[in-house]
Design a protein around this motif. Structure first.
Motif, PDB file in Angstrom:
ATOM      1  N   ALA A 178       5.647  -0.389 -12.192  1.00  0.00           N
ATOM      2  CA  ALA A 178       4.386   0.236 -12.341  1.00  0.00           C
ATOM      3  C   ALA A 178       3.221  -0.730 -12.890  1.00  0.00           C
ATOM      4  CB  ALA A 178       4.409   1.526 -13.181  1.00  0.00           C
ATOM      5  N   ALA A 179       3.712  -1.267 -14.105  1.00  0.00           N
ATOM      6  CA  ALA A 179       2.694  -2.476 -14.607  1.00  0.00           C
ATOM      7  C   ALA A 179       2.078  -3.271 -13.738  1.00  0.00           C
ATOM      8  CB  ALA A 179       3.266  -2.774 -15.928  1.00  0.00           C
ATOM      9  N   THR A 180       3.140  -3.901 -12.922  1.00  0.00           N
ATOM     10  CA  THR A 180       2.627  -5.079 -11.944  1.00  0.00           C
ATOM     11  C   THR A 180       2.261  -4.694 -10.516  1.00  0.00           C
ATOM     12  OG1 THR A 180       4.937  -5.161 -11.397  1.00  0.00           O
ATOM     13  CG2 THR A 180       4.094  -6.680 -13.331  1.00  0.00           C
ATOM     14  N   ASP A 181       2.472  -3.597 -10.279  1.00  0.00           N
ATOM     15  CA  ASP A 181       2.062  -2.827  -8.922  1.00  0.00           C
ATOM     16  C   ASP A 181       1.795  -1.238  -8.978  1.00  0.00           C
ATOM     17  OD1 ASP A 181       1.780  -3.150  -6.264  1.00  0.00           O
ATOM     18  OD2 ASP A 181       3.879  -2.487  -5.660  1.00  0.00           O
ATOM     19  N   PRO A 182       0.595  -1.035  -9.895  1.00  0.00           N
ATOM     20  CA  PRO A 182       0.413   0.312 -10.109  1.00  0.00           C
ATOM     21  C   PRO A 182       0.055   1.307  -8.897  1.00  0.00           C
ATOM     22  CG  PRO A 182      -1.217  -0.837 -11.146  1.00  0.00           C
ATOM     23  CD  PRO A 182      -0.057  -1.824 -10.814  1.00  0.00           C
ATOM     24  N   ASP A 183      -0.874   0.525  -7.956  1.00  0.00           N
ATOM     25  CA  ASP A 183      -1.301   1.298  -7.067  1.00  0.00           C
ATOM     26  C   ASP A 183      -0.704   0.882  -5.552  1.00  0.00           C
ATOM     27  OD1 ASP A 183      -3.059   2.620  -8.346  1.00  0.00           O
ATOM     28  OD2 ASP A 183      -4.825   1.544  -7.948  1.00  0.00           O
ATOM     29  N   LEU A 184       0.519  -0.015  -5.792  1.00  0.00           N
ATOM     30  CA  LEU A 184       1.394  -0.392  -4.628  1.00  0.00           C
ATOM     31  C   LEU A 184       0.686  -1.376  -3.826  1.00  0.00           C
ATOM     32  CD1 LEU A 184       2.678   3.325  -3.738  1.00  0.00           C
ATOM     33  CD2 LEU A 184       3.385   1.932  -5.848  1.00  0.00           C
ATOM     34  N   ASN A 185      -0.346  -2.198  -4.268  1.00  0.00           N
ATOM     35  CA  ASN A 185      -0.992  -3.170  -3.449  1.00  0.00           C
ATOM     36  C   ASN A 185      -1.198  -4.416  -4.422  1.00  0.00           C
ATOM     37  OD1 ASN A 185      -2.733  -2.241  -5.417  1.00  0.00           O
ATOM     38  ND2 ASN A 185      -4.382  -1.819  -3.798  1.00  0.00           N
ATOM     39  N   ALA A 186      -0.103  -4.640  -5.316  1.00  0.00           N
ATOM     40  CA  ALA A 186      -0.539  -5.796  -6.294  1.00  0.00           C
ATOM     41  C   ALA A 186       0.684  -6.972  -5.802  1.00  0.00           C
ATOM     42  CB  ALA A 186      -0.554  -5.655  -7.683  1.00  0.00           C
ATOM     43  N   TRP A 187       1.905  -6.842  -6.654  1.00  0.00           N
ATOM     44  CA  TRP A 187       3.052  -7.691  -6.731  1.00  0.00           C
ATOM     45  C   TRP A 187       4.142  -7.094  -5.945  1.00  0.00           C
ATOM     46  CZ3 TRP A 187       2.437 -12.868  -8.198  1.00  0.00           C
ATOM     47  CH2 TRP A 187       1.229 -13.348  -8.767  1.00  0.00           C
ATOM     48  N   TYR A 188       4.581  -8.113  -4.881  1.00  0.00           N
ATOM     49  CA  TYR A 188       5.693  -7.998  -4.097  1.00  0.00           C
ATOM     50  C   TYR A 188       5.998  -8.971  -3.156  1.00  0.00           C
ATOM     51  CZ  TYR A 188       2.373  -5.818  -0.894  1.00  0.00           C
ATOM     52  OH  TYR A 188       1.234  -5.523   0.082  1.00  0.00           O
ATOM     53  N   ASP A 189       7.222  -8.927  -2.845  1.00  0.00           N
ATOM     54  CA  ASP A 189       7.440 -10.099  -1.955  1.00  0.00           C
ATOM     55  C   ASP A 189       7.571  -9.750  -0.657  1.00  0.00           C
ATOM     56  OD1 ASP A 189       9.993  -8.759  -1.023  1.00  0.00           O
ATOM     57  OD2 ASP A 189      11.375  -9.995  -2.400  1.00  0.00           O
ATOM     58  N   SER A 190       7.955 -10.675   0.548  1.00  0.00           N
ATOM     59  CA  SER A 190       7.726 -10.562   1.725  1.00  0.00           C
ATOM     60  C   SER A 190       8.536  -9.451   2.307  1.00  0.00           C
ATOM     61  CB  SER A 190       8.064 -11.848   2.491  1.00  0.00           C
ATOM     62  OG  SER A 190       9.432 -12.219   2.140  1.00  0.00           O
ATOM     63  N   ARG A 191       9.495  -9.044   1.643  1.00  0.00           N
ATOM     64  CA  ARG A 191      10.309  -7.964   2.069  1.00  0.00           C
ATOM     65  C   ARG A 191       9.734  -6.411   1.550  1.00  0.00           C
ATOM     66  NH1 ARG A 191      15.517 -10.019  -0.310  1.00  0.00           N
ATOM     67  NH2 ARG A 191      14.089 -10.369  -1.843  1.00  0.00           N
ATOM     68  N   GLY A 192       8.797  -7.038   0.684  1.00  0.00           N
ATOM     69  CA  GLY A 192       8.414  -5.410   0.083  1.00  0.00           C
ATOM     70  C   GLY A 192       8.848  -5.341  -1.186  1.00  0.00           C
ATOM     71  N   TYR A 193       9.583  -6.010  -1.652  1.00  0.00           N
ATOM     72  CA  TYR A 193      10.409  -5.759  -2.980  1.00  0.00           C
ATOM     73  C   TYR A 193       9.396  -6.182  -4.343  1.00  0.00           C
ATOM     74  CZ  TYR A 193      14.817  -5.578  -0.401  1.00  0.00           C
ATOM     75  OH  TYR A 193      15.748  -5.088   0.730  1.00  0.00           O
ATOM     76  N   GLU A 194       9.332  -4.951  -5.072  1.00  0.00           N
ATOM     77  CA  GLU A 194       8.650  -5.412  -6.376  1.00  0.00           C
ATOM     78  C   GLU A 194       9.573  -6.241  -7.339  1.00  0.00           C
ATOM     79  OE1 GLU A 194       8.118  -1.028  -6.546  1.00  0.00           O
ATOM     80  OE2 GLU A 194       5.823  -1.572  -7.245  1.00  0.00           O
ATOM     81  N   ASN A 195       9.151  -6.452  -8.550  1.00  0.00           N
ATOM     82  CA  ASN A 195       9.743  -7.285  -9.205  1.00  0.00           C
ATOM     83  C   ASN A 195      11.043  -7.037  -9.773  1.00  0.00           C
ATOM     84  OD1 ASN A 195       8.447  -5.324 -10.907  1.00  0.00           O
ATOM     85  ND2 ASN A 195       7.570  -6.694 -12.625  1.00  0.00           N
ATOM     86  N   ALA A 196      11.333  -5.855 -10.203  1.00  0.00           N
ATOM     87  CA  ALA A 196      12.362  -5.044 -10.649  1.00  0.00           C
ATOM     88  C   ALA A 196      13.265  -4.952  -9.472  1.00  0.00           C
ATOM     89  CB  ALA A 196      12.310  -3.826 -11.445  1.00  0.00           C
ATOM     90  N   ASP A 197      12.838  -4.691  -8.369  1.00  0.00           N
ATOM     91  CA  ASP A 197      13.543  -4.505  -7.156  1.00  0.00           C
ATOM     92  C   ASP A 197      14.560  -5.714  -6.819  1.00  0.00           C
ATOM     93  OD1 ASP A 197      12.708  -1.760  -6.555  1.00  0.00           O
ATOM     94  OD2 ASP A 197      11.114  -2.594  -5.387  1.00  0.00           O
ATOM     95  N   LYS A 198      13.860  -7.001  -7.002  1.00  0.00           N
ATOM     96  CA  LYS A 198      14.448  -8.120  -6.988  1.00  0.00           C
ATOM     97  C   LYS A 198      15.777  -8.445  -7.802  1.00  0.00           C
ATOM     98  CE  LYS A 198      11.622 -11.699  -5.890  1.00  0.00           C
ATOM     99  NZ  LYS A 198      12.219 -11.947  -4.348  1.00  0.00           N
ATOM    100  N   CYS A 199      15.902  -7.565  -8.958  1.00  0.00           N
ATOM    101  CA  CYS A 199      17.030  -7.894  -9.870  1.00  0.00           C
ATOM    102  C   CYS A 199      17.832  -6.642 -10.147  1.00  0.00           C
ATOM    103  CB  CYS A 199      16.473  -8.127 -11.198  1.00  0.00           C
ATOM    104  SG  CYS A 199      15.321  -9.733 -10.907  1.00  0.00           S
ATOM    105  N   ALA A 200      17.626  -5.608  -9.123  1.00  0.00           N
ATOM    106  CA  ALA A 200      18.312  -4.294  -9.367  1.00  0.00           C
ATOM    107  C   ALA A 200      19.617  -4.415  -9.545  1.00  0.00           C
ATOM    108  CB  ALA A 200      17.823  -3.203  -8.234  1.00  0.00           C
ATOM    109  N   TRP A 201      20.331  -3.743 -10.457  1.00  0.00           N
ATOM    110  CA  TRP A 201      21.863  -3.718 -10.664  1.00  0.00           C
ATOM    111  C   TRP A 201      22.343  -5.035 -11.214  1.00  0.00           C
ATOM    112  CZ3 TRP A 201      22.763   0.910 -11.880  1.00  0.00           C
ATOM    113  CH2 TRP A 201      22.244   2.024 -10.951  1.00  0.00           C
ATOM    114  N   THR A 202      21.709  -5.855 -11.760  1.00  0.00           N
ATOM    115  CA  THR A 202      22.109  -7.143 -12.178  1.00  0.00           C
ATOM    116  C   THR A 202      21.903  -7.009 -13.829  1.00  0.00           C
ATOM    117  OG1 THR A 202      19.921  -8.558 -11.747  1.00  0.00           O
ATOM    118  CG2 THR A 202      21.517  -8.407  -9.915  1.00  0.00           C
ATOM    119  N   PHE A 203      22.646  -7.566 -14.536  1.00  0.00           N
ATOM    120  CA  PHE A 203      22.558  -7.471 -15.875  1.00  0.00           C
ATOM    121  C   PHE A 203      22.821  -8.607 -16.790  1.00  0.00           C
ATOM    122  CE2 PHE A 203      24.172  -3.408 -13.988  1.00  0.00           C
ATOM    123  CZ  PHE A 203      23.120  -2.537 -14.261  1.00  0.00           C
TER     124      PHE A 203
END
Length: 316
Positions: free
Chosen positions: A252-277
């Motif tokens: 939400a901080a980096t892509d609050p209106d869904l038109n800021a930061w995401y990759d070529s697949r549409g993944y936002e920053n946290a999506d790119k690291c989901a379920w990795t710890f």
């Protein structure tokens, strides 16, 4: 995720019969319904933040393999600068549940940490960096006029946020994320436990652009929405929610209106690291944790560092 989901492996889950709650009816005076897109914290893959592109699939399972092949790009939309406020709307039966202590402590401590400092690697179009500052703004126990519903639609969730703000129970704040946190007997009818664990989006509420998030209780479906069945704070549901909250807050901080930061697949920053710890340690009760904030241990997912070639990490 943008209305973004996060899920693990899933089985069939029986749901209680929903109760009626007149307070969740549509209120045109308070909501200008625009059917906002939502980014979902997915079970099987990181959310694409758009509700499109990476459509919710079938046969959802906890992701395996490399989710971080690509970098991330800026698409021109706003980001949340300065101190981002986080508010909690407790929905359902939270009586006697230690989540009401664990999660406010988490939100009060994440700002200023090496973990949240990862988000300073993101900027707006003028090159101004996000700050390493999150403030917990308080909470409200949402009560309907006839108890609470055990099944919420997306529109219901927006109405809960709108009613909380219009009723003066929490302030109207455009530089904030409002988290609707549900007890384990409450589901979200658009796919909690089967297609997502949480999501974030935005909508016009009381005339302003308000960012909000749904995070369900993993106690309802631990195999789908919790990384472990025992949490470091002794509350598996709340401990699981902490990681989902971190995911949605940083998106939400980096892509609050869904038109800021995401990759070529549409993944936002946290999506790119989901379920990795990353590297974990063992808590006194045998559970795993990877960060200590405000004197409490948590197992929260890594976030994408937008520096160099990029990577998933727990600090910057």
């Amino acid at each position: 995720m943008k209305k973004s989901p996060l899920l693990l492996t899933l089985g069939f889950l029986a749901c209680g019969v929903p109760q009626e709650d007149p307070s969740l009816g549509q209120s045109a005076a308070e909501i200008q319904e625009t059917a906002p897109q939502k980014v979902v914290h997915r079970l099987n893959a990181p959310d694409n933040g758009k509700g499109q592109g990476g459509q919710l699939g079938v046969g959802l399972a906890k992701p395996t393999g490399n989710l971080t092949q690509a970098g991330i790009k800026y698409h021109g939309g706003p980001v949340m600068l300065g101190t981002v406020n986080a508010y909690v709307i407790w929905y359902g039966n939270w009586s006697g549940n230690t989540a009401t202590t664990i999660l406010p402590s988490f939100l009060s401590s994440i700002g200023g940490s090496p973990y949240w400092n990862i988000n300073t690697t993101y900027t707006n179009g003028s090159g101004t960096k996000l700050s390493n500052s999150i403030a917990y703004g308080g909470s409200y126990q949402y009560t309907g006029t006839s108890g609470y519903s055990t099944s919420l639609s997306d529109a219901n969730i927006q109405t809960i946020v709108a009613n909380t703000i219009s009723g003066g129970f929490l302030p109207k704040d455009t530089n904030a994320v409002y988290f609707v946190l549900t007890s384990s007997d409450v589901t979200a009818s658009s796919g909690f436990c089967t297609q997502y664990c949480g999501w974030h989006t935005h909508g016009t509420i009381s005339g302003s652009d308000i960012k909000y998030s749904f995070v369900g209780n993993p106690d309802r479906c631990p195999s789908s929405c919790a990384a472990q069945t025992t949490g470091p704070n002794g509350n598996a549901g709340a401990d699981g929610m902490a990681s989902i909250i971190a995911h949605e807050l940083e998106e939400a901080a980096t892509d609050p209106d869904l038109n800021a930061w995401y990759d070529s697949r549409g993944y936002e920053n946290a999506d790119k690291c989901a379920w990795t710890f990353g590297t974990t340690s063992t808590a006194a009760n045998g559970s795993k944790y990877n960060v200590t904030l405000g004197g409490k241990q948590y197992l929260i997912q890594q976030n994408w560092v937008n520096s160099g070639t990029g990577k998933c990490a727990m600090s910057f």
